[in-house]
Design an enzyme around this catalytic site. Sequence first.
Site: not given
Length: 465
Positions: A68, A143, A168
């Site tokens: 990420k 997210s 997330s």
Amino acid sequence: MDYKGLSAAQYIKMSKDGDIDITDFYTRLNCELNTLQKKNNYFVTIVENTDVSVDKNTKLAGLPISAKDCICTKGVQSTAGSKILKGYIPPFDATVIARAKKEDGVLIGKTVQDEFGFGTFSTNSAYGIPKNPHDSSRSCGGSSGGAAGLTAALDMPHIAFGQSTGGSISCPSSFCGVVGLTPTYGRISRYGLIDYANSLDKIGPIGKCVDDVRLLYDIASGYDPLDMTTIKEEDKRDNKFDIDGLKLAIPKEYFPPDIDASVKKIVLDAIDKMKSLGAEISECSLPHTKYSIPAYYIIAMAEASTNLAKYCGMRYGMEENPDGKHFDEYFSDIRGRYLGDEVKRRIILGTYTRMAGYRDQYYLKAMKVRRLIIDDYKKAFKKFDALLAPTMPFIAPKFTEIEKLTPLECYNADILTGAPNLAGIPMLSLPCGKSKGMPVGLHILSDHMREDMVLNIGKAFEKAQ
Ligand code: GLN
């Protein structure tokens, strides 16, 4: 050779046996990644690996790993999904990346996310919106949307590093039909993570199956002298993969009245399956669940608003000529232009809740509620080995539906993931069926330090599918 459909474990075995032509493998992979990027936008940055050499004695033996974008990677831009960090190239690797590289994991790219992790649908990204591989008119979840979307869409071996503050890892894993492990807070080092909220952030693996997730978790977890919040305690791993006789419970608050009826049915069927595998299933209550969203957002925003103060156009990323401007004017100008709307909303709300005069009313009260939520879980885990619930109360929504949501409605979407993240307990989301062609996630929660429990239950369920 066709590398499609290979699991990470199969790839590693073949690589160790010398059955993978690594140059050929990475040529094909680069091509796949570029095609996927054009179609679904999973990356902020793709790393083209052209000269990979593999040590067969390592645990990953050349396996592709994505991170990420909030996880710092040496020499590779790390923006956390924000324009203000465009061009920021860290001179060091986060501990999780260093540990994966030491085992010959190969970084293939930085995945798209909501700006600084602020969101539930990955629609708050400054680098485009990732599309759900099962239906491109729908969200990947947030997210860590790029991480989960890529894991589901890429038909070659790969494991992703995601990050969760309030759901997330679980939410996008559920929406994309992959497996996501959010570890106990402190189990995996946060050194090198671009913080959202320090007391809540966790890095965790997202993979196609429980074994993939376990593999990367084993490599990444454990005490790190560079992160003083990491835990020294060893894993209780027994690798039983057996749920016979386990005491599992369904928290009644985790099936709220407005839950999607077909999601509810699919999850209850999955729980029945657990029963047929020998688990004892009961109902329990976590009475403070209803306060979890306000408490979570107050704490998360308060911490975020202080963390974001350092992005002012001087130290990291975006920098312009400040000549002739007072420092306040320069900072406001840069922050005004390069931070997104949701970021500004959270800085304002977070600053408000910790101001002298409001602190007792909001921030300190939220901290007390957090304690009560932890106590609810502690009480439940005295009686039960794990809790079972839907990961999200609905399937991945369409972008046209998300556009109509108010910020408050977006926050309320975290109703099932907020509380376990506030408590810092480990949780595993894994696919348990489909509704309208879209994946539904089953959430397995257990006590602090019991990653072994959620992984074993997940594996037993997966095997029985
Ligand atoms: N949706 C939650 C939020 O916006 C959680 C995000 C996360 O875990 N990073 O804060």
